[in-house]
Enzyme design. Structure first.
Site, PDB file in Angstrom:
ATOM      1  N   HIS A  16       1.074  -0.802  -0.333  1.00 25.40           N
ATOM      2  CA  HIS A  16      -0.259   0.029  -0.361  1.00 25.40           C
ATOM      3  C   HIS A  16       1.033   1.059   0.359  1.00 25.40           C
ATOM      4  CE1 HIS A  16      -3.214  -2.492   2.392  1.00 25.40           C
ATOM      5  NE2 HIS A  16      -3.733  -2.532   1.487  1.00 25.40           N
ATOM      6  N   LYS A  40     -16.748  -6.637   8.794  1.00 18.22           N
ATOM      7  CA  LYS A  40     -15.097  -7.581   8.518  1.00 18.22           C
ATOM      8  C   LYS A  40     -14.747  -7.243   9.921  1.00 18.22           C
ATOM      9  CE  LYS A  40     -11.981  -7.362   5.075  1.00 18.22           C
ATOM     10  NZ  LYS A  40     -11.331  -6.780   3.559  1.00 18.22           N
ATOM     11  N   ARG A  89      -2.555  -5.769  -8.467  1.00 20.95           N
ATOM     12  CA  ARG A  89      -1.260  -7.272  -7.860  1.00 20.95           C
ATOM     13  C   ARG A  89      -0.953  -8.350  -9.096  1.00 20.95           C
ATOM     14  NH1 ARG A  89      -3.269  -8.108  -2.771  1.00 20.95           N
ATOM     15  NH2 ARG A  89      -5.396  -8.057  -3.528  1.00 20.95           N
ATOM     16  N   SER A 127      -2.625  -7.657   3.665  1.00 22.32           N
ATOM     17  CA  SER A 127      -2.185  -7.405   4.936  1.00 22.32           C
ATOM     18  C   SER A 127      -3.020  -9.099   5.391  1.00 22.32           C
ATOM     19  CB  SER A 127      -4.190  -7.037   5.302  1.00 22.32           C
ATOM     20  OG  SER A 127      -3.568  -5.828   4.502  1.00 22.32           O
TER      21      SER A 127
END
Ligand code: COA
Length: 158
Positions: A16, A40, A89, A127
């Site tokens: 990030h 989440k 990505r 993450s």
């Protein structure tokens, strides 16, 4: 010109940060926008995530860290900003990201999404993977800042 870089940042990784550093060179103002997603299961609170991002971005003077809940398109209007940055990505990111970009444009017709190809060094990083590695005692120094490492160690020793 201003740009929003939204995400969960639970926690922010060097992947990030690479995107933030690159856009901060091209835009006058970068809003790093933390999504407050109650659905989440997050490791860090919004305040903790903000603290880690601020520490990681302390060398960048045009970065502001904000948080939002609800629609990103509405938040962009609130900030009077019509540009979103997203990192790509791998090919697998592409489908989801294009869908989000099109939907955001549907919700706010002036809202554009700028895609940056992620640095290949971090193209495998997420993450969740970092959290999984540290939860099994693995080394994550290459992926997140020293502050994030420390705070994650504290969380997992609780
Ligand atoms: N380097 C390393 N990792 C990266 C990365 C990069 N450059 N870019 C993304 N990632 C990882 C993140 O760490 C995260 O990993 P995790 O799933 O293991 O936690 C994962 O990719 C997802 O990325 P993130 O950027 O956090 O996206 P998200 O899917 O959590 O959130 C929002 C995307 C916030 C932009 C989107 O959910 C949103 O806008 N929500 C608001 C509600 C809304 O408007 N909905 C309608 C959308 S059309």
């Amino acid at each position: 010109m201003k740009i929003i870089y939204p995400g969960s940042f639970d926690p922010i990784t060097y992947g990030h940060l690479d995107i933030i550093e690159r856009i901060s060179k091209k835009f006058n103002k970068v809003y790093v926008a933390i999504l407050n997603n109650k659905n989440k299961n997050s490791l860090f609170t919004i305040e903790e995530r903000k603290k880690i991002i601020l520490d990681s971005c302390k060398h960048l003077n045009n970065v502001e860290v904000v948080s939002f809940s609800g629609l990103l398109a509405d938040f962009a209007k609130e900030l009077d900003c019509n540009l979103i940055a997203r990192g790509l990505r791998e090919v697998s990111d592409y489908e989801k990201e294009v869908q989000m970009a099109l939907m955001n444009k549907e919700l706010y017709s002036d809202l554009e999404t700028l895609f940056l190809v992620s640095n290949y060094k971090y193209s495998f990083l997420s993450s969740s993977l970092v959290k999984e590695i540290i939860s099994f005692g693995g080394d994550i120094d290459k992926f997140v800042s020293p502050m994030a490492v420390q705070m994650m160690k504290e969380k997992y020793s609780e």
